[in-house]
Enzyme design. Structure first.
Site, short mmCIF file in Angstrom:
data_model
loop_
_atom_site.label_atom_id
_atom_site.label_comp_id
_atom_site.label_asym_id
_atom_site.label_seq_id
_atom_site.Cartn_x
_atom_site.Cartn_y
_atom_site.Cartn_z
CE LYS A 13 70.88 82.94 80.08
NZ LYS A 13 69.93 83.94 80.56
NE ARG A 88 71.17 82.09 86.66
CZ ARG A 88 70.24 81.61 85.86
NH1 ARG A 88 70.46 80.54 85.13
NH2 ARG A 88 69.09 82.20 85.80
NE ARG A 123 60.88 83.97 80.55
CZ ARG A 123 62.13 83.67 80.89
NH1 ARG A 123 63.04 83.50 79.95
NH2 ARG A 123 62.46 83.59 82.14
NE ARG A 156 60.94 80.61 84.39
CZ ARG A 156 62.23 80.75 84.07
NH1 ARG A 156 62.63 80.43 82.85
NH2 ARG A 156 63.11 81.18 84.93
NE ARG A 167 64.62 84.80 87.39
CZ ARG A 167 63.97 84.48 86.28
NH1 ARG A 167 62.73 84.85 86.11
NH2 ARG A 167 64.57 83.77 85.35
P1 AMP Z 1 66.63 80.10 84.40
O1 AMP Z 1 65.56 79.28 83.78
O2 AMP Z 1 67.98 79.87 83.79
O3 AMP Z 1 66.27 81.55 84.48
O4 AMP Z 1 66.77 79.58 85.92
C1 AMP Z 1 65.67 79.62 86.81
C2 AMP Z 1 66.17 79.60 88.24
O5 AMP Z 1 66.90 78.37 88.49
C3 AMP Z 1 67.14 80.71 88.62
O6 AMP Z 1 66.49 81.91 88.99
C4 AMP Z 1 67.89 80.08 89.79
O7 AMP Z 1 67.11 80.09 90.96
C5 AMP Z 1 68.01 78.62 89.35
N1 AMP Z 1 69.25 78.40 88.57
C6 AMP Z 1 69.37 78.10 87.24
N2 AMP Z 1 70.64 77.94 86.89
C7 AMP Z 1 71.38 78.16 88.02
C8 AMP Z 1 72.78 78.16 88.30
N3 AMP Z 1 73.70 77.92 87.36
N4 AMP Z 1 73.16 78.42 89.58
C9 AMP Z 1 72.26 78.66 90.55
N5 AMP Z 1 70.93 78.69 90.35
C10 AMP Z 1 70.49 78.43 89.10
#
Ligand code: AMP
Length: 212
Positions: A13, A88, A123, A156, A167
């Site tokens: 994404k 999400r 990654r 990360r 996740r």
């Molecule tokens: P991402 O980089 O999008 O994979 O997000 C990393 C982490 O941030 C996720 O595993 C969640 O802990 C938190 N996170 C990101 N976006 C959201 C969201 N819309 N709602 C809740 N937690 C989020």
């Protein structure tokens, strides 16, 4: 153009969001990035966020919704935006609608769990600017160095194998219901095979958006 990108972690994404952002001159609102920035500052809110992200858990809906509402009120969102990683949960989607959030298209990135696990193992993220790379699919020009800003690349913390599995489970339980939510909502909803080449996904999306 207002877009929502949904899909499992590592589905690509962020990569498409960056490409589409340049093409359409609209900002990417990446909640994961905003949360990571807050964690970096060491603020009270950041420390609270970290207690969730470290375990692969979602940050509570109300905190994320407030963050997004604030970000969308900035001038640069007037001509459109790309939401990457938000909503999400169905609760977030409903709250987004309540705040008057409208979108032209929802893009859903489909990828198997096995492919997510293998993608995430390679990654890497820039510790400076947050750009993402992949050891096999998008290696940096110089090993472990960001092409854009020269900072070291890191994995990360939440890309560690155990956290990736957590996740994925959360994705299936809390985020996947959005596929049903949006496909029956009347908004244009498109499923994409996220294992295609990056360029092929982009051209498919651009073709679809011409009809929006
Ligand atoms: P991402 O980089 O999008 O994979 O997000 C990393 C982490 O941030 C996720 O595993 C969640 O802990 C938190 N996170 C990101 N976006 C959201 C969201 N819309 N709602 C809740 N937690 C989020």
């Amino acid at each position: 153009m207002r877009l929502i990108l949904i899909g499992a972690p590592g589905a690509g994404k962020g990569t498409q969001a960056d490409i589409l952002s340049k093409m359409y001159s609209i900002p990417v609102i990446g909640t994961g990035n905003i949360i990571r920035e807050a964690i970096k500052t060491g603020s009270e809110l950041g420390i609270r966020f970290k207690s969730y992200t470290d375990k692969g858990l979602l940050v509570p809906d109300e905190l994320v919704v407030e963050m997004v509402a604030d970000r969308l009120s900035h001038d640069d969102c007037k001509n459109g935006f790309i939401l990457d990683g938000f909503p999400r949960t169905v609760v977030q989607a409903i709250e987004f609608e309540k705040m008057g959030g409208r979108v032209d298209c929802v893009l859903s990135f489909e990828v198997s769990d096995a492919d997510v696990v293998s993608r995430m193992s390679g990654r890497r993220m820039c510790s400076g600017c947050g750009a993402t790379f992949h050891l096999a699919n998008k290696p940096p020009l110089v090993e472990n160095v960001c092409d854009l800003c020269g900072s070291p690349l890191i994995r990360r913390e939440d890309d560690a194998p155990d956290t990736v599995l957590a996740r994925l489970q959360i994705y299936h339980e809390q985020t996947e219901p959005l596929v049903e939510f949006y496909s029956s909502s009347g908004v244009k909803f498109v499923s994409l095979d996220a294992m295609q080449r990056v360029e092929d996904i982009t051209s498919k999306v651009v073709g679809l958006l011409e009809t929006v």
